[in-house]
Scaffold this motif. Structure first.
Motif, mmCIF file in Angstrom:
data_model
loop_
_atom_site.group_PDB
_atom_site.id
_atom_site.type_symbol
_atom_site.label_atom_id
_atom_site.label_comp_id
_atom_site.label_asym_id
_atom_site.label_seq_id
_atom_site.Cartn_x
_atom_site.Cartn_y
_atom_site.Cartn_z
ATOM 1 N N ALA A 155 0.826 -1.211 0.000
ATOM 2 C CA ALA A 155 0.000 0.000 0.000
ATOM 3 C C ALA A 155 0.860 1.260 0.000
ATOM 4 O O ALA A 155 1.798 1.395 0.776
ATOM 5 N N GLY A 156 0.532 2.176 -0.901
ATOM 6 C CA GLY A 156 1.115 3.503 -0.891
ATOM 7 C C GLY A 156 2.598 3.581 -1.151
ATOM 8 O O GLY A 156 3.273 4.477 -0.637
ATOM 9 N N VAL A 157 3.156 2.685 -1.937
ATOM 10 C CA VAL A 157 4.609 2.653 -2.104
ATOM 11 C C VAL A 157 5.068 2.945 -3.529
ATOM 12 O O VAL A 157 6.252 2.825 -3.835
ATOM 13 N N VAL A 158 4.151 3.352 -4.422
ATOM 14 C CA VAL A 158 4.541 3.681 -5.781
ATOM 15 C C VAL A 158 4.909 5.158 -5.840
ATOM 16 O O VAL A 158 4.095 6.022 -5.536
ATOM 17 N N GLY A 159 6.136 5.440 -6.208
ATOM 18 C CA GLY A 159 6.627 6.804 -6.229
ATOM 19 C C GLY A 159 6.254 7.544 -7.496
ATOM 20 O O GLY A 159 5.602 7.003 -8.397
ATOM 21 N N ASP A 160 6.696 8.792 -7.585
ATOM 22 C CA ASP A 160 6.383 9.623 -8.736
ATOM 23 C C ASP A 160 6.991 9.084 -10.031
ATOM 24 O O ASP A 160 6.537 9.414 -11.126
ATOM 25 N N ASP A 161 8.034 8.267 -9.915
ATOM 26 C CA ASP A 161 8.661 7.713 -11.118
ATOM 27 C C ASP A 161 7.928 6.492 -11.652
ATOM 28 O O ASP A 161 8.291 5.926 -12.682
ATOM 29 N N GLY A 162 6.867 6.070 -10.944
ATOM 30 C CA GLY A 162 6.067 4.936 -11.390
ATOM 31 C C GLY A 162 6.536 3.592 -10.899
ATOM 32 O O GLY A 162 5.897 2.571 -11.170
ATOM 33 N N TYR A 163 7.645 3.543 -10.152
ATOM 34 C CA TYR A 163 8.177 2.271 -9.667
ATOM 35 C C TYR A 163 7.791 2.025 -8.215
ATOM 36 O O TYR A 163 7.705 2.961 -7.406
ATOM 37 N N CYS A 164 7.562 0.753 -7.901
ATOM 38 C CA CYS A 164 7.207 0.369 -6.536
ATOM 39 C C CYS A 164 8.458 0.362 -5.671
ATOM 40 O O CYS A 164 9.472 -0.258 -6.021
ATOM 41 N N GLY A 165 8.380 1.016 -4.531
ATOM 42 C CA GLY A 165 9.502 1.029 -3.607
ATOM 43 C C GLY A 165 9.658 -0.264 -2.852
ATOM 44 O O GLY A 165 10.662 -0.464 -2.166
ATOM 45 N N ASN A 166 8.696 -1.188 -2.966
ATOM 46 C CA ASN A 166 8.768 -2.454 -2.256
ATOM 47 C C ASN A 166 9.325 -3.571 -3.141
ATOM 48 O O ASN A 166 10.307 -4.216 -2.793
ATOM 49 N N CYS A 167 8.727 -3.773 -4.317
ATOM 50 C CA CYS A 167 9.168 -4.878 -5.181
ATOM 51 C C CYS A 167 10.010 -4.407 -6.358
ATOM 52 O O CYS A 167 10.616 -5.215 -7.055
ATOM 53 N N GLY A 168 10.027 -3.109 -6.599
ATOM 54 C CA GLY A 168 10.837 -2.569 -7.679
ATOM 55 C C GLY A 168 10.219 -2.638 -9.053
ATOM 56 O O GLY A 168 10.810 -2.172 -10.028
ATOM 57 N N MET A 169 9.003 -3.177 -9.171
ATOM 58 C CA MET A 169 8.360 -3.308 -10.471
ATOM 59 C C MET A 169 7.798 -1.962 -10.924
ATOM 60 O O MET A 169 7.431 -1.115 -10.118
ATOM 61 N N LEU A 170 7.719 -1.781 -12.252
ATOM 62 C CA LEU A 170 7.084 -0.599 -12.802
ATOM 63 C C LEU A 170 5.577 -0.754 -12.629
ATOM 64 O O LEU A 170 4.963 -1.631 -13.221
ATOM 65 N N ALA A 171 5.008 0.099 -11.808
ATOM 66 C CA ALA A 171 3.589 -0.014 -11.501
ATOM 67 C C ALA A 171 2.744 0.943 -12.322
ATOM 68 O O ALA A 171 1.568 0.705 -12.561
ATOM 69 N N ALA A 172 3.343 2.043 -12.758
ATOM 70 C CA ALA A 172 2.596 3.032 -13.525
ATOM 71 C C ALA A 172 3.574 3.948 -14.233
ATOM 72 O O ALA A 172 4.688 4.155 -13.775
ATOM 73 N N ARG A 173 3.154 4.486 -15.361
ATOM 74 C CA ARG A 173 3.943 5.472 -16.079
ATOM 75 C C ARG A 173 3.307 6.835 -15.870
ATOM 76 O O ARG A 173 2.091 6.939 -15.711
ATOM 77 N N PRO A 174 4.110 7.892 -15.924
ATOM 78 C CA PRO A 174 3.547 9.235 -15.705
ATOM 79 C C PRO A 174 2.405 9.573 -16.656
ATOM 80 O O PRO A 174 1.493 10.314 -16.285
ATOM 81 N N ARG A 175 2.417 9.015 -17.867
ATOM 82 C CA ARG A 175 1.373 9.341 -18.842
ATOM 83 C C ARG A 175 0.154 8.443 -18.735
ATOM 84 O O ARG A 175 -0.806 8.600 -19.503
ATOM 85 N N ASP A 176 0.146 7.497 -17.808
ATOM 86 C CA ASP A 176 -1.012 6.613 -17.683
ATOM 87 C C ASP A 176 -2.302 7.401 -17.445
ATOM 88 O O ASP A 176 -3.367 7.021 -17.926
ATOM 89 N N HIS A 177 -2.199 8.469 -16.683
ATOM 90 C CA HIS A 177 -3.368 9.314 -16.425
ATOM 91 C C HIS A 177 -2.881 10.737 -16.229
ATOM 92 O O HIS A 177 -2.121 11.017 -15.307
ATOM 93 N N VAL A 178 -3.312 11.636 -17.121
ATOM 94 C CA VAL A 178 -2.885 13.035 -17.073
ATOM 95 C C VAL A 178 -4.118 13.919 -17.162
ATOM 96 O O VAL A 178 -5.043 13.637 -17.933
ATOM 97 N N GLU A 179 -4.125 14.990 -16.380
ATOM 98 C CA GLU A 179 -5.251 15.916 -16.370
ATOM 99 C C GLU A 179 -4.773 17.342 -16.608
ATOM 100 O O GLU A 179 -3.679 17.711 -16.186
ATOM 101 N N ALA A 180 -5.597 18.117 -17.284
ATOM 102 C CA ALA A 180 -5.342 19.538 -17.482
ATOM 103 C C ALA A 180 -6.594 20.297 -17.063
ATOM 104 O O ALA A 180 -7.681 20.022 -17.581
ATOM 105 N N ASP A 181 -6.448 21.225 -16.134
ATOM 106 C CA ASP A 181 -7.591 21.910 -15.546
ATOM 107 C C ASP A 181 -7.457 23.410 -15.731
ATOM 108 O O ASP A 181 -6.549 24.036 -15.173
ATOM 109 N N ALA A 182 -8.338 23.999 -16.532
ATOM 110 C CA ALA A 182 -8.380 25.456 -16.707
ATOM 111 C C ALA A 182 -9.652 26.024 -16.101
ATOM 112 O O ALA A 182 -10.218 27.006 -16.594
ATOM 113 N N GLY A 183 -10.111 25.410 -15.027
ATOM 114 C CA GLY A 183 -11.285 25.906 -14.307
ATOM 115 C C GLY A 183 -12.537 25.845 -15.151
ATOM 116 O O GLY A 183 -12.852 24.822 -15.774
#
Length: 324
Positions: free
Chosen positions: A46-74
């Motif tokens: 739980a809660g161990v995937v860092g901003d680089d997308g890698y798990c700090g526990n098992c070291g696997m790539l859990a997510a890429r930065p582009r997997d989900h991106v949002e742009a908000d102009a109100g």
């Protein structure tokens, strides 16, 4: 005395405050310096995937930065792009820029059969978006020129020295729009779409897909049979080194009533092929959520709930007219 804690992975006792277990090398859940984020789908920590997308526990790539991106102009605009449920990465890309009430928006969809389609879509979105910054008059002409520039940039990816890119040229589709008051200029290559969704009534598809089905129907084929054909979604125009001369199609639309401009990839519209259903779903998302960003998230959630078979990108731009 230094406080001790057990490693959750190997149960070896470690000093509190350490980031990693000296016995097994795994990260300690409370370790200093551990990037806390999302849960890891590989090891379940739980809660161990860092901003680089890698798990700090098992070291696997859990997510890429582009997997989900949002742009908000109100209240002016919002856009969301998401990997979906079936693809291993997000090959869509988007660009959203606002200056006051002026909006420039781009949606690109990488061609999965090509090499590095995610790079192609990101390149096209950035080149087009930057070019549109100067568009003030002649919107359709400015968009057409921007798409030609994007086509050149994407074609150039095949000459970067990577033999894989040379063998299977990076490619993508694109749709772009500029909003200036009640005027919408738009242009496209491929099957990413732009819609006008009025406050009431069916959605109006502003673009026409560069696809096998669209061309077959134009030549007289039965629409239902054409869309059921396995070749239906094969695109007939795209950006890439093997696309030939880029000839974007452009148009201008003047909003006469209140409504929303919607740009999206086929990850959304494939689930909403009927104009009435598309309009009702967009209006429902806007009505039932708090703000444009939440509405865009809701539309992405709809596509994922429907199967999430492709990457999903959607951008929303509301327009209000003095006489609506």
């Amino acid at each position: 005395m230094i406080a001790q804690e057990d490693c959750a992975s190997c149960t070896d006792e470690r000093a509190a405050g350490a980031a990693f277990c000296e016995n097994c090398g795994k990260a300690l859940a409370t370790g200093a310096g551990l990037a806390i984020g999302k849960d890891c789908p590989s090891c379940g920590a739980a809660g161990v995937v860092g901003d680089d997308g890698y798990c700090g526990n098992c070291g696997m790539l859990a997510a890429r930065p582009r997997d989900h991106v949002e742009a908000d102009a109100g209240a002016v605009a919002a856009a969301v792009t998401d990997r979906g449920l079936r693809h291993h990465r997000n090959e869509d890309a988007m660009w959203l820029a606002t200056r006051g009430a002026d909006v420039d928006v781009v949606v690109c969809d990488g061609v999965s059969a090509s090499f590095d389609p995610d790079v192609a879509s990101e390149t096209a979105a950035e080149v087009t978006g930057k070019a549109l910054t100067m568009a003030a008059t002649g919107l359709a002409e400015s968009i057409g020129a921007a798409l030609v520039a994007a086509g050149g940039a994407v074609a150039g990816l095949a000459t970067t020295g990577d033999p894989r890119r040379a063998a299977s040229n990076p490619a993508c589709t694109i749709v772009a729009a500029c909003v200036r008051g009640t005027e919408i200029g738009y242009g496209w290559v491929g099957d990413s779409r732009a819609y006008w969704v009025p406050a009431e009534g069916d959605a109006v598809q502003l673009t026409e897909d560069d696809s096998w089905a669209t061309h077959a129907i134009a030549l007289g084929a039965d629409p239902q049979a054409a869309w059921n054909d396995p070749k239906a979604h094969a695109i007939t125009a795209w950006l890439g080194a093997d696309a030939g001369t880029v000839a974007p199609r452009t148009g201008t639309f003047f909003a006469e009533t209140t409504g929303h401009l919607v740009l999206c990839s086929d990850g959304l519209w494939n689930y909403l092929t009927e104009p009435a259903a598309f309009a009702d779903t967009v209006r429902g998302a806007v009505r039932d959520t708090d703000g444009l960003l939440e509405a865009a998230r809701s539309l992405v959630g709809f596509a994922n709930a429907a199967g999430g078979s492709d990457n999903i990108t959607v951008a929303l731009v509301p327009l209000d007219t003095p006489h609506s």
